[in-house]
Write an enzyme that holds these catalytic residues in place. Sequence first.
Site, PDB file in Angstrom:
ATOM      1  N   LYS A   1      18.246   1.545   6.565  1.00  0.00           N
ATOM      2  CA  LYS A   1      18.822   1.107   7.843  1.00  0.00           C
ATOM      3  C   LYS A   1      19.786  -0.031   7.535  1.00  0.00           C
ATOM      4  O   LYS A   1      19.740  -0.596   6.431  1.00  0.00           O
ATOM      5  CB  LYS A   1      17.728   0.675   8.820  1.00  0.00           C
ATOM      6  CG  LYS A   1      16.976  -0.578   8.405  1.00  0.00           C
ATOM      7  CD  LYS A   1      16.035  -1.013   9.517  1.00  0.00           C
ATOM      8  CE  LYS A   1      15.400  -2.339   9.205  1.00  0.00           C
ATOM      9  NZ  LYS A   1      14.478  -2.789  10.234  1.00  0.00           N
TER      10      LYS A   1
ATOM     11  N   THR B   1      -0.941  -2.988   5.467  1.00  0.00           N
ATOM     12  CA  THR B   1      -1.281  -1.833   6.300  1.00  0.00           C
ATOM     13  C   THR B   1      -2.226  -0.942   5.499  1.00  0.00           C
ATOM     14  O   THR B   1      -1.867  -0.496   4.407  1.00  0.00           O
ATOM     15  CB  THR B   1       0.001  -1.065   6.661  1.00  0.00           C
ATOM     16  OG1 THR B   1       0.871  -1.974   7.323  1.00  0.00           O
ATOM     17  CG2 THR B   1      -0.286   0.117   7.571  1.00  0.00           C
TER      18      THR B   1
ATOM     19  N   CYS C   1       7.761   1.772   5.377  1.00  0.00           N
ATOM     20  CA  CYS C   1       6.616   1.746   6.296  1.00  0.00           C
ATOM     21  C   CYS C   1       6.384   3.046   7.041  1.00  0.00           C
ATOM     22  O   CYS C   1       5.408   3.746   6.779  1.00  0.00           O
ATOM     23  CB  CYS C   1       6.785   0.616   7.295  1.00  0.00           C
ATOM     24  SG  CYS C   1       6.633  -0.991   6.524  1.00  0.00           S
TER      25      CYS C   1
ATOM     26  N   THR D   1       0.871  -1.180   0.000  1.00  0.00           N
ATOM     27  CA  THR D   1       0.000   0.000   0.000  1.00  0.00           C
ATOM     28  C   THR D   1       0.903   1.223   0.000  1.00  0.00           C
ATOM     29  O   THR D   1       1.011   1.925   1.009  1.00  0.00           O
ATOM     30  CB  THR D   1      -0.923   0.020   1.243  1.00  0.00           C
ATOM     31  OG1 THR D   1      -0.121  -0.220   2.413  1.00  0.00           O
ATOM     32  CG2 THR D   1      -1.993  -1.038   1.160  1.00  0.00           C
TER      33      THR D   1
ATOM     34  N   LYS E   1       5.397   6.527   5.085  1.00  0.00           N
ATOM     35  CA  LYS E   1       4.122   6.542   4.350  1.00  0.00           C
ATOM     36  C   LYS E   1       2.951   6.189   5.268  1.00  0.00           C
ATOM     37  O   LYS E   1       1.841   6.659   5.063  1.00  0.00           O
ATOM     38  CB  LYS E   1       4.179   5.657   3.110  1.00  0.00           C
ATOM     39  CG  LYS E   1       4.364   4.174   3.366  1.00  0.00           C
ATOM     40  CD  LYS E   1       3.159   3.348   2.957  1.00  0.00           C
ATOM     41  CE  LYS E   1       3.430   1.874   3.166  1.00  0.00           C
ATOM     42  NZ  LYS E   1       2.321   1.096   3.618  1.00  0.00           N
TER      43      LYS E   1
HETATM   44  C1  UDX Z   1       8.939  -0.660  10.926  1.00  0.00           C
HETATM   45  C2  UDX Z   1       8.325  -1.133  12.250  1.00  0.00           C
HETATM   46  O1  UDX Z   1       9.346  -1.247  13.239  1.00  0.00           O
HETATM   47  C3  UDX Z   1       7.641  -2.466  12.050  1.00  0.00           C
HETATM   48  O2  UDX Z   1       7.010  -2.869  13.250  1.00  0.00           O
HETATM   49  C4  UDX Z   1       6.606  -2.322  10.951  1.00  0.00           C
HETATM   50  O3  UDX Z   1       5.994  -3.565  10.686  1.00  0.00           O
HETATM   51  C5  UDX Z   1       7.247  -1.796   9.668  1.00  0.00           C
HETATM   52  O4  UDX Z   1       7.939  -0.579   9.937  1.00  0.00           O
HETATM   53  P1  UDX Z   1      11.143  -1.236   9.528  1.00  0.00           P
HETATM   54  O5  UDX Z   1      10.651  -0.258   8.513  1.00  0.00           O
HETATM   55  O6  UDX Z   1      11.702  -2.545   9.070  1.00  0.00           O
HETATM   56  O7  UDX Z   1       9.961  -1.587  10.551  1.00  0.00           O
HETATM   57  O8  UDX Z   1      12.301  -0.497  10.317  1.00  0.00           O
HETATM   58  P2  UDX Z   1      12.645  -0.078  11.816  1.00  0.00           P
HETATM   59  O9  UDX Z   1      13.648  -0.987  12.362  1.00  0.00           O
HETATM   60  O10 UDX Z   1      11.412   0.159  12.595  1.00  0.00           O
HETATM   61  O11 UDX Z   1      13.362   1.336  11.520  1.00  0.00           O
HETATM   62  C6  UDX Z   1      12.669   2.386  10.869  1.00  0.00           C
HETATM   63  C7  UDX Z   1      13.543   3.589  10.673  1.00  0.00           C
HETATM   64  O12 UDX Z   1      13.736   4.280  11.893  1.00  0.00           O
HETATM   65  C8  UDX Z   1      14.949   3.296  10.132  1.00  0.00           C
HETATM   66  O13 UDX Z   1      15.233   4.258   9.124  1.00  0.00           O
HETATM   67  C9  UDX Z   1      15.848   3.477  11.340  1.00  0.00           C
HETATM   68  O14 UDX Z   1      17.140   3.881  10.970  1.00  0.00           O
HETATM   69  C10 UDX Z   1      15.107   4.563  12.099  1.00  0.00           C
HETATM   70  N1  UDX Z   1      15.336   4.549  13.555  1.00  0.00           N
HETATM   71  C11 UDX Z   1      14.937   3.490  14.309  1.00  0.00           C
HETATM   72  C12 UDX Z   1      15.931   5.656  14.172  1.00  0.00           C
HETATM   73  O15 UDX Z   1      16.295   6.631  13.517  1.00  0.00           O
HETATM   74  N2  UDX Z   1      16.094   5.651  15.537  1.00  0.00           N
HETATM   75  C13 UDX Z   1      15.706   4.621  16.306  1.00  0.00           C
HETATM   76  O16 UDX Z   1      15.887   4.691  17.529  1.00  0.00           O
HETATM   77  C14 UDX Z   1      15.111   3.493  15.681  1.00  0.00           C
END
Ligand code: UDX
Length: 460
Positions: A337, A132, A274, A96, A277
């Site tokens: 990440k 989602t 995720c 989505t 958006k």
């Molecule tokens: C996220 C949610 O965690 C997950 O539960 C959902 O299903 C999908 O979206 P994801 O997109 O895989 O998962 O990444 P996540 O590990 O959550 O990190 C998201 C972003 O936040 C990354 O760019 C990461 O670098 C950033 N981040 C994360 C920070 O800048 N600081 C933090 O403390 C944690």
Amino acid sequence: MHTEHTPARRPRLTVIGTGYLGATHAICMATLGFEVLGVDVSEEKIDALANGRVPFFEPGLPEKLRDALDSGLLRFTTSFDEAAAFGDVHFVCVGTPQKAGSAAADMQYVESAFSELARRIDRPALIVGKSTVPIGTAARMAELVARLSPAGSAVEVAWNPEFLREGFAVEDTLHPDRLVFGVSSATAEASLREVFAPILAVGTPLVVADTATAELVKAAANSFLATKISYINAMAEICETTGADVTLLAEALGYDDRIGSRFLKPGLGFGGGCLPKDIRAFRYRAEELGVGQAVAFLDEVDQINLRRRSRTVDLVRELAGGSLDGVRVAALGAAFKPNSDDVRDAPALDVARMLYLEGASVAVYDPEASANAHRVYPDLDYADILGDALNGADVVVLLTEWDEFREMSPVSAAALVTHRRMVDGRHALDAAAYRAAGWEYRALGRPSVPTAVPSYQPAG
Ligand code: UDX
């Protein structure tokens, strides 16, 4: 009297959409012993998966795929006819994405998956949305399915949000911290309990709710996480004008159990397919429902997050002496990440692009995401190895905290660059070690020269 007892057949599962979420779900359910059919409209993805190749980077998943294929329980197809005939429970895992030119979610793939299936299902079945989606989608899909399916209301709709993180997809799928079932009937709940029996058996908490609540759980969880990250990054902005140090601040806040240190890591902020958006789509949907004010703060969360990117560019420009024109920048990282090759809404790549637009010559190095990054921004240079990106750099900027960058020696790196100038966009490096090796070290939310903290000598 002896009676022949045949145990009930386990429900057969289909998974529609074999992207990140769908491929992982299909593979993991097969390793739990279910017969699973993975379905996608992309021949390319289906071919890859059927031949044992995961079309994206996810640690541990290729091994699970091979096990699942070897067991004979997992197959793939592009045929909806086959899916409708095969499945008792169908999981819809299509994307989505954000609609072009709008904050809303693009629902075309969800709508098409539900209608293609519904048209063909002629017996009782359950279609479970995992994507989602905007609140109200499950109810809308239930109407659509009842209208289109030859079996009418015998085909039910449920929602089962998914919380998996990239890089931990297998672990999060097999050992989730909770399951949420959004259901409209006891039959739907019973089917989901059967499908998730192996996961429930180990004590995984389950919340059974109506479908609207299940949809909202996902939007609320991602909004909370995004808000937590932007909160600490807003504090970093305050630190930048007061000379305080956001890394010490985050550490001190994190020891408070009520706050906790997870998702309180300051830096370049969040990106990916995720969080960005999802908060925008949630805000948009709330506005449509007339409750926009309740989540208006998500606009600020988004703005704080985006400001980290321009502030990182400012730091690189400052270190370069005020202009980026002709400056050679080594950009370490492109993925949103570490342990991912995903560059969707990647802060790293966005910063590299902004530097390039200001006239810098940018060499990007990422251990896994270069090919995907190249597809999005072919104008940037991509180095095959870290040393090539560092070679001759006027400024180095760390944008994704891969271990390879954390482990890099400041002394060896110094030998490759033209100027020892480091912007650490993720607080991933040992500032003291870099300074000791002659680098000018800058990081968001930390003083440019280390504050002299009185050195305490315990009385001997
Ligand atoms: C996220 C949610 O965690 C997950 O539960 C959902 O299903 C999908 O979206 P994801 O997109 O895989 O998962 O990444 P996540 O590990 O959550 O990190 C998201 C972003 O936040 C990354 O760019 C990461 O670098 C950033 N981040 C994360 C920070 O800048 N600081 C933090 O403390 C944690």
